[in-house]
Design an enzyme around this catalytic site. Structure first.
Site, PDB file in Angstrom:
ATOM      1  CG  MET A  65      -8.257   7.651   2.139  1.00 23.07           C
ATOM      2  SD  MET A  65      -7.386   7.692   3.706  1.00 23.07           S
ATOM      3  CE  MET A  65      -6.692   5.933   3.952  1.00 23.07           C
ATOM      4  CG  HIS A 111      -9.398   0.468  -0.171  1.00 24.19           C
ATOM      5  ND1 HIS A 111      -8.777   0.161   0.912  1.00 24.19           N
ATOM      6  CD2 HIS A 111     -10.534   0.466  -0.140  1.00 24.19           C
ATOM      7  CE1 HIS A 111      -9.446   0.284   1.791  1.00 24.19           C
ATOM      8  NE2 HIS A 111     -10.704   0.151   1.419  1.00 24.19           N
ATOM      9  CG  ASP A 141      -5.244   2.747   0.830  1.00 22.71           C
ATOM     10  OD1 ASP A 141      -6.079   2.068   0.683  1.00 22.71           O
ATOM     11  OD2 ASP A 141      -4.098   2.469   1.436  1.00 22.71           O
ATOM     12  CB  SER A 176      -0.945   0.070   1.240  1.00 22.13           C
ATOM     13  OG  SER A 176      -1.564   1.501   1.415  1.00 22.13           O
ATOM     14  CG  MET A 218     -11.933  -2.405   5.325  1.00 20.47           C
ATOM     15  SD  MET A 218     -10.434  -1.934   4.709  1.00 20.47           S
ATOM     16  CE  MET A 218      -9.347  -1.049   5.959  1.00 20.47           C
ATOM     17  CG  MET A 272     -11.294   3.624   2.260  1.00 20.38           C
ATOM     18  SD  MET A 272      -9.476   3.779   3.054  1.00 20.38           S
ATOM     19  CE  MET A 272      -8.553   3.535   1.898  1.00 20.38           C
ATOM     20  CG  HIS A 315      -3.928  -1.343  -1.494  1.00 15.99           C
ATOM     21  ND1 HIS A 315      -5.154  -2.037  -1.707  1.00 15.99           N
ATOM     22  CD2 HIS A 315      -4.342  -0.515  -0.564  1.00 15.99           C
ATOM     23  CE1 HIS A 315      -6.074  -1.808  -1.032  1.00 15.99           C
ATOM     24  NE2 HIS A 315      -5.562  -0.833  -0.080  1.00 15.99           N
ATOM     25  CG  ASP A 320      -6.198  -2.306   3.360  1.00 15.21           C
ATOM     26  OD1 ASP A 320      -5.113  -2.348   3.738  1.00 15.21           O
ATOM     27  OD2 ASP A 320      -6.990  -1.689   2.678  1.00 15.21           O
TER      28      ASP A 320
HETATM   29  C1  DX5 Z   1      -6.230   1.983   5.533  1.00 18.06           C
HETATM   30  C2  DX5 Z   1      -5.757   1.773   4.215  1.00 18.06           C
HETATM   31  C3  DX5 Z   1      -4.734   0.540   4.119  1.00 18.06           C
HETATM   32  C4  DX5 Z   1      -3.364   1.020   4.822  1.00 18.06           C
HETATM   33  C5  DX5 Z   1      -2.916  -0.255   5.521  1.00 18.06           C
HETATM   34  O1  DX5 Z   1      -7.439   2.472   5.507  1.00 18.06           O
HETATM   35  O2  DX5 Z   1      -6.929   1.176   3.545  1.00 18.06           O
HETATM   36  O3  DX5 Z   1      -4.462   0.220   2.838  1.00 18.06           O
HETATM   37  O4  DX5 Z   1      -2.522   1.340   3.976  1.00 18.06           O
HETATM   38  O5  DX5 Z   1      -1.646   0.069   6.205  1.00 18.06           O
HETATM   39  P1  DX5 Z   1      -1.098  -0.871   7.094  1.00 18.06           P
HETATM   40  O6  DX5 Z   1      -0.686  -2.254   6.450  1.00 18.06           O
HETATM   41  O7  DX5 Z   1       0.161  -0.231   7.788  1.00 18.06           O
HETATM   42  O8  DX5 Z   1      -2.120  -1.170   8.153  1.00 18.06           O
HETATM   43 ZN    ZN Z   2      -6.365   0.125   1.414  1.00 21.44          ZN
END
Ligand code: DX5
Ligand code: ZN
Length: 227
Positions: free
Chosen positions: A34, A63, A32, A7, A134, A65, A30, A172
């Site tokens: 947000m 991903h 993210d 990620s 999650m 969010m 990956h 994740d």
């Molecule tokens: C959190 C993200 C994850 C994050 C995970 O909301 O969706 O993808 O990067 O990070 P680690 O592996 O450090 O928990």
């Molecule tokens: Zn994620």
């Protein structure tokens, strides 16, 4: 074989192309997204994904969010994503959305926050290529893995087997050397890891080690017998 998706939330955002290069050999990268509404954090959007997809050969695992994924998810496919995950809590019409993502040429995936059960979505599974369970509350990297999610991973794997589907099951949040085996035993086959990869001295070596651990744990797992 287990898939490890580093990620980039834990990477250096000013050097994303180099950070992708640092995990060469990973199955997916990956990403993210947000929006500071669905989760209390803000990261990146379509223009960055467009540039990143041109800068790396590793396929992008988006991903989202964000609120209103029905409106935004198709744009991430056009930006070059190979897989797009929307949160079912935010989607107005998850079936229509999954079909649209697939029609545009990406894998369609649905994510569940820790408080969202899988059972109401059993009938949607054939519309999907992956389910993301999650294992932390979404929003931030580096949080502690929630063990209480293991039964949900197991139940999701049971539903996949019951319907004889080829769905991938992604986890994740807090996935690291100390937790990945439990996830694999419970039924996960795609593992997102942020801090465990980018916090390591050698990120690609960290990916290799995590994959080895997951593969070993999967070999003895109830759900993978005969695979
Ligand atoms: C959190 C993200 C994850 C994050 C995970 O909301 O969706 O993808 O990067 O990070 P680690 O592996 O450090 O928990
Ligand atoms: Zn994620």
């Amino acid at each position: 074989m287990a898939q490890i998706n580093p990620s980039i939330l834990s990477a250096d955002f000013a050097r994303l192309a180099d950070e992708a290069e640092a995990v060469r050999g990973s199955d997916w990268l990956h990403v993210d997204v947000m929006d500071n509404h669905f989760v209390p954090n803000l990261t990146l959007g379509v223009p960055v994904v467009e540039s990143l997809s041109r800068a790396t050969d590793i396929p992008l695992d988006l991903h989202l969010m964000i609120e209103d994924p029905d409106r935004w998810a198709p744009q991430y496919v056009e930006a070059g994503a190979g897989s797009v995950t929307f949160h079912v809590e935010a989607a107005a019409a998850p079936v229509r959305l999954a079909r649209e993502i697939r029609a545009k040429g990406a894998r369609a995936s649905m994510a569940l926050k820790p408080g969202t059960p899988i059972e109401p979505y059993e009938d949607l599974l054939p519309e999907l290529d992956m389910v993301l369970i999650m294992t932390v509350e979404p929003g931030f990297g580096g949080q502690a893995f929630l063990d209480i999610m293991l039964p949900k991973i197991r139940r999701t794997r049971e539903l996949i087997a019951k319907h004889d589907l080829q769905l991938w099951l992604q986890v994740d949040g807090g996935v690291a050397a100390s937790t990945i085996e439990r996830c694999a035993e419970a039924g996960a086959d795609v593992f997102v890891a942020g801090s465990a990869v980018y916090g390591a001295e050698d990120p690609s070596e960290a990916v290799r080690k995590l994959r080895e651990q997951a593969d070993k744990a999967t070999a003895d797992a109830w759900w993978a017998c005969g695979h």
